[in-house]
Scaffold this motif. Structure first.
Motif, mmCIF file in Angstrom:
data_model
loop_
_atom_site.group_PDB
_atom_site.id
_atom_site.type_symbol
_atom_site.label_atom_id
_atom_site.label_comp_id
_atom_site.label_asym_id
_atom_site.label_seq_id
_atom_site.Cartn_x
_atom_site.Cartn_y
_atom_site.Cartn_z
ATOM 1 N N SER A 54 0.806 -1.219 0.000
ATOM 2 C CA SER A 54 0.000 0.000 0.000
ATOM 3 C C SER A 54 0.838 1.268 0.000
ATOM 4 C CB SER A 54 -0.930 0.011 1.214
ATOM 5 O OG SER A 54 -0.191 -0.021 2.417
ATOM 6 N N THR A 56 1.973 2.721 2.597
ATOM 7 C CA THR A 56 1.717 3.483 3.807
ATOM 8 C C THR A 56 2.524 2.906 4.967
ATOM 9 O OG1 THR A 56 -0.194 2.092 4.342
ATOM 10 C CG2 THR A 56 -0.596 4.091 3.054
ATOM 11 N N THR A 73 -5.137 -4.282 13.049
ATOM 12 C CA THR A 73 -5.930 -3.840 11.912
ATOM 13 C C THR A 73 -7.167 -3.116 12.419
ATOM 14 O OG1 THR A 73 -5.193 -5.740 10.606
ATOM 15 C CG2 THR A 73 -7.135 -4.551 9.823
ATOM 16 N N HIS A 203 -10.686 -1.523 7.650
ATOM 17 C CA HIS A 203 -10.459 -0.104 7.365
ATOM 18 C C HIS A 203 -9.039 0.095 6.851
ATOM 19 C CE1 HIS A 203 -11.099 4.132 7.445
ATOM 20 N NE2 HIS A 203 -10.211 4.351 8.413
ATOM 21 N N ARG A 204 -8.067 -0.311 7.648
ATOM 22 C CA ARG A 204 -6.662 -0.257 7.224
ATOM 23 C C ARG A 204 -5.806 -0.878 8.320
ATOM 24 N NH1 ARG A 204 -7.304 5.185 8.971
ATOM 25 N NH2 ARG A 204 -5.902 5.709 10.730
#
Length: 410
Positions: A54, A56, A73, A203-204
């Protein structure tokens, strides 16, 4: 808990308190301990890594004593009360498949799912409704919704949910040699878990800032609504409390005090999927509910079930020899153990799990009210029995936090 176990724990806790082990003062401790979290989080450290998939940042908690990695998570759980029964049952089956998948992966040591409910004062609801009001709506509708927002401020709450997976990156044929490879192996294992169809959305992955915010706001609830930028420059030790006292029935941390309960017994009857709803409903105080899992491999699961069958049969035989017949509850235990063994023989997995509930009051004088609020929610579940975490309030408090601690993982 037997009386003997209770008093042994009480004596051990009093001895620890006499030696100052239950008291934490960050500013008064010498280096390097001033940079550690208190209690079970003392051996943990937060690592910021870049997720190549990702791009991130991801926050990974490393246990320096066990060499285990914990990845958290953020979840966005969907409501199930108005969903069709078939949909909910399908989500439960899918979650069972996820747990079964964990049992076949030797690197996954345990997992926990936490839901934190923080009551609001109504500002968030008012702001949200203000944005959604249609200027052309009937006056009666606008006045009704305005009155509703003004008279029910305690009905609002901020709900945060997350899942923490504990991974042993060394439990592989070719164990990684350096820390970077261990972190990469942990992320690979967690990415292999598929939560689609379980009734929740991912969500992430938690960034290092997310982890700092969750930990810091738990120890100091006054910063819960602060902007995330406030937590960027915090060191891992600064995420914990400045001072903490681990009591026999309560845990004092900074300007707040918490009380934690642990699972004692589940209902002996069939329970609905909404059994935890009273615990997950907003109350007067911040509440954190954590389900901790440890999925046993097939051989361990079979041994546990065989032991349960033998124990149930021995208890029933001992009672029958004294009273002439076994108790109906003992017969029911034996039947349930046999049914579980039959299900395991057909491919079902055996899961060791526990439930932890924590209520936090921002003022010490509200501790009794927070304890009563939590006890009422437990009684409203109609069957789930929880007891105070006597002498273990600090570890029980940390169970729901992403600090790398799982009570079922040694």
């Amino acid at each position: 808990m037997s009386a003997l176990s209770y008093y042994v724990a009480l004596i051990s806790w009093r001895r620890a308190r006499r030696h100052g082990v239950t008291t934490y003062r960050r500013l008064l401790l010498p280096q390097p301990y001033a940079l550690d979290l208190p209690g079970v989080g003392a051996a943990s450290t937060l690592i910021k890594v870049a997720d190549p998939t990702s791009g991130t940042a991801v926050g990974v908690v490393h246990g320096r004593d066990t060499d285990l990695m914990s990845v958290t998570t953020l979840l966005a759980p969907g409501g199930s009360l108005m969903a069709p029964t078939s949909t909910v049952r399908g989500a439960v089956r899918t979650w069972g498949d996820v747990l079964a998948g964990m049992s076949t992966d030797e690197q996954i040591k345990g997992a926990s799912v936490t839901v934190q409910i923080t009551p609001g004062a109504g500002e968030a609801l008012a702001d949200d409704v203000k944005k959604r009001v249609d200027p052309s709506a009937p006056q009666l509708a606008k006045s009704t919704i305005t009155e509703l927002v003004g008279t029910t401020p305690r009905a609002t709450a901020s709900v945060a949910a997350w899942m923490t997976v504990t991974v042993d990156p060394n439990a592989t044929v070719n164990p990684p040699t350096d820390l970077a490879d261990k972190v990469g192996e942990a992320l690979r294992v967690v990415d292999s878990l598929d939560l689609s169809g379980t009734g929740t959305d991912v969500h992430r992955r938690c960034t290092d800032v997310d982890v700092r915010r969750l930990v810091r706001s738990a120890y100091d609830p006054s910063v819960f609504h602060e902007h995330p930028d406030r937590f960027v420059d915090l060191s891992w030790g600064e995420c914990g409390p400045v001072a903490a006292d681990d009591g026999w029935t309560a845990f004092a941390h900074d300007g707040a005090v918490s009380v934690s309960y642990v699972l004692q017994e589940m209902p002996r009857r069939v329970i609905p999927y909404s059994v935890l709803l009273p615990l997950l409903s907003p109350g007067r105080f911040q509440r954190r509910i954590t389900l901790s899992y440890k999925v046993l491999d097939p051989e361990q699961g079979e041994a546990v079930l065989e032991r349960e069958i033998s124990n149930a049969e021995n208890r029933a035989d001992a009672t029958a020899q004294v009273k002439g017949r076994a108790k109906y509850s003992q017969k029911a235990d034996f039947e349930r153990a046999n049914k579980a063994a039959a299900a395991a023989a057909q491919g079902a997995q055996v899961v060791d799990w526990t439930l932890t509930a924590t209520a936090t009051a921002t003022r010490p004088e509200d501790l009794d009210a927070a304890r009563q609020d939590l006890e009422r929610a437990v009684k409203a579940t109609r069957g789930i029995r929880l007891r105070p975490a006597y002498g273990a309030q600090g570890p029980a408090f940390a169970t729901g936090l992403p600090v790398g601690y799982n009570p079922l993982v040694s």
